[in-house]
Structure formats: structure tokens, C-alpha cells
Design an enzyme around this catalytic site. Structure first.
Site, PDB file in Angstrom:
ATOM      1  N   ASP A 167       1.675 -15.464 -11.545  1.00 47.85           N
ATOM      2  CA  ASP A 167       2.666 -14.830 -10.697  1.00 47.85           C
ATOM      3  C   ASP A 167       3.714 -13.934 -11.409  1.00 47.85           C
ATOM      4  OD1 ASP A 167       3.114 -14.450  -8.084  1.00 47.85           O
ATOM      5  OD2 ASP A 167       4.239 -16.278  -7.980  1.00 47.85           O
ATOM      6  N   GLY A 194      12.038 -17.966  -2.857  1.00 48.10           N
ATOM      7  CA  GLY A 194      13.016 -18.623  -3.552  1.00 48.10           C
ATOM      8  C   GLY A 194      14.206 -19.229  -2.646  1.00 48.10           C
ATOM      9  N   GLY A 248       6.413 -17.856   1.498  1.00 47.05           N
ATOM     10  CA  GLY A 248       5.911 -18.456   2.691  1.00 47.05           C
ATOM     11  C   GLY A 248       6.766 -19.607   3.075  1.00 47.05           C
ATOM     12  N   THR A 249       7.478 -20.492   2.363  1.00 46.60           N
ATOM     13  CA  THR A 249       8.073 -21.439   2.711  1.00 46.60           C
ATOM     14  C   THR A 249       9.392 -21.201   3.716  1.00 46.60           C
ATOM     15  OG1 THR A 249       7.973 -22.643   0.524  1.00 46.60           O
ATOM     16  CG2 THR A 249       9.857 -23.430   1.860  1.00 46.60           C
TER      17      THR A 249
END
Length: 272
Positions: free
Chosen positions: A83, A179, A208-209
Site C-alpha cells: 500500500d 486513517g 473504508g472504515t
């Protein structure tokens, strides 16, 4: 299980069928174990994400062993993805130890310079059957959650960028906030739809969180075929360690705490 690389084919299939492949970022051995156990339990293909912070924390030699061990434990397709690699040398190192997919993040560069950097990585990676992700536009910093770099993707640049680079999947910025520790992202689904409609490559959603499940489903319908989850896993680890070490009896054996970490990470990944 055998891990013949077909991550690009899998993500293309997800786009056609309007579902998304989950990328879950590991931080250490226990988070990796939780991700693999969740994949097996869910009988779902999974991408294990490795950030630059994790690469520095774990080290290349240990990562090489982790990759081999995880594949031997997996009963489903399991892919390793680097990533936000900042340069070509880092990409080379990751491919050498067995990564299936890499992201070169030169999104901070002007578009022509971004294209040039990505083309070089694509030529090298594709020769070794490794998938490549790149990015147009800038999101929050995934490691720190800083907001100083957010710049939405320009839909007018998308087709040219993908065609010129032959990149396999494209990360974009449309209000997503990687983040982010608290709160929800205010994403622009209309912008995402315009971006996806102009992209020959599947779209990647970072952060996505912080996206509610309803909005996430809309994003997938709009063309997202890969969703990255990192903060939810970090939150799970933090919850367990705070609970373990702020209440009596405090565990003398740290393995007890980290067994709980592994189980909590597994639960979060299964849910996502």
C-alpha cells in the site's frame, strides 16, 4: 493452498458482478492471523494490505516468512498488496519477496509526472504477473489521518491516466478519509459515479472504515471493486489492549493479550 496470482482477474470480476474485494491491512503477526482466519471462516477471497509503516515495523525478511505462512494456512484465495509505495525501489523489494499486487502512489505529482512513474512500475510488475494500483487525487494520509493533502479526483483526467499507464485498478478521492479515527466520511457518490464511468480500470476505495454501510453499497454499485480497511483493525487492537491492561488482573503473559487481539481482529474482518 496454491496461490496462483489472479488478483487482477478477481477484481475485474468483482466490478462486473458489482461486489468488492476487501483489503485488510495487517500490522503484525496477530493481525495477519486474524485476517486469514476470518477469510477462511467467511470462505471469501481477501487481500492482505501492507502499509509502508508495517513494512518498516516488520521488516522484509520477516514479511517474506509471513507471506509464505499465511498462504499455507489459507483455504481461500489470499493476496498480498503493498500500500502507498513511494518509489520504484520499494516496489522492487516487495515483488522480490512475493507480493501479488503493489500500489505506486505518486498522486502528489503533476499528472504527466504521475503517469511517467506509474508506467515504469506497470512495465516491471506486469512482466512478473503482479497487479498494479495507482492514484489520482489525494486523500487523507492513511498512516496518520492528517487532512492536509485532500484533493478530489478530476474525472476528466481518469481515462487518459488509465489508458496511458495500463494500470490495473485506480484509487480515487471523492471525500473518503483514510486513517480517520472518529466520525464518518462525507463522500460524493455523484463524483464517484462520474469517475467510475470514465475509468477503463476498476476503482479502489481507500478509507473504508469511515464510510457507512449504506454509502459503501452505493459506492460499490457505482463501480468500486476493492475496498481498503485499516483503521477498524487498529481500533480493534486498541480496544483489546486497553481492556487487558487497564483492569485487574493485568496479564503477566503478553501472549494472552495478543490472543484476544487476534480474535477481535477476526471478528472485525468477518463483519466487514
Amino acid at each position: 493452498m496454491s496461490n496462483a496470482n489472479n488478483i487482477v482477474v478477481m477484481i475485474q470480476r468483482a466490478r462486473r458482478e458489482q461486489w468488492a474485494l476487501g483489503q485488510f491491512n495487517m500490522s503484525n503477526l496477530e493481525t495477519l492471523q486474524g485476517i486469514v482466519e476470518a477469510a477462511n471462516e467467511s470462505r471469501s477471497p481477501v487481500i492482505v494490505g501492507v502499509s509502508m509503516g508495517t513494512m518498516r515495523h516488520v521488516g522484509l525478511n520477516y514479511l517474506k516468512g509471513f507471506i509464505s505462512a499465511a498462504r499455507s494456512e489459507a483455504n481461500v484465495p489470499l493476496y498480498f498488496h503493498l500500500d502507498h509505495a513511494p518509489d520504484f525501489a520499494t516496489i522492487e523489494s516487495a515483488i522480490e519477496i512475493g507480493f501479488d499486487s503493489v500500489m505506486i502512489d505518486t498522486s502528489r505529482y503533476p499528472i504527466d509526472q504521475n503517469i511517467e512513474a506509474v508506467r515504469r512500475v506497470v512495465a516491471f510488475a506486469h512482466a512478473q504477473q503482479v497487479g498494479v494500483e495507482a492514484q489520482i487525487g489525494e486523500t487523507w494520509d492513511e498512516e496518520t489521518g492528517e487532512t492536509t493533502t485532500q484533493k478530489f479526483t478530476d474525472p476528466d483526467q481518469v481515462e487518459r491516466f488509465v489508458t496511458a499507464t495500463s494500470v490495473d485498478y485506480l484509487a480515487v478521492s471523492f471525500g473518503n478519509t483514510p486513517g480517520r479515527w472518529k466520525g464518518e466520511a462525507e463522500i460524493d457518490i455523484s463524483l464517484l459515479s462520474r469517475i467510475a464511468s470514465r475509468s477503463p480500470a476498476p476503482i479502489v476505495l481507500h478509507g473504508g472504515t469511515s464510510i457507512p454501510s449504506t454509502a459503501l453499497k452505493e459506492a460499490i454499485r457505482a463501480g468500486v471493486a476493492k475496498v481498503n480497511i485499516d483503521t477498524a483493525i487498529r481500533q480493534a487492537v486498541t480496544r483489546v489492549l486497553l481492556a487487558q491492561y487497564t483492569s485487574a488482573p493485568v496479564p503477566i503473559d503478553p501472549r494472552k493479550a495478543f490472543r484476544e487481539v487476534r480474535e477481535e481482529v477476526k471478528k472485525v474482518v468477518v463483519e466487514k
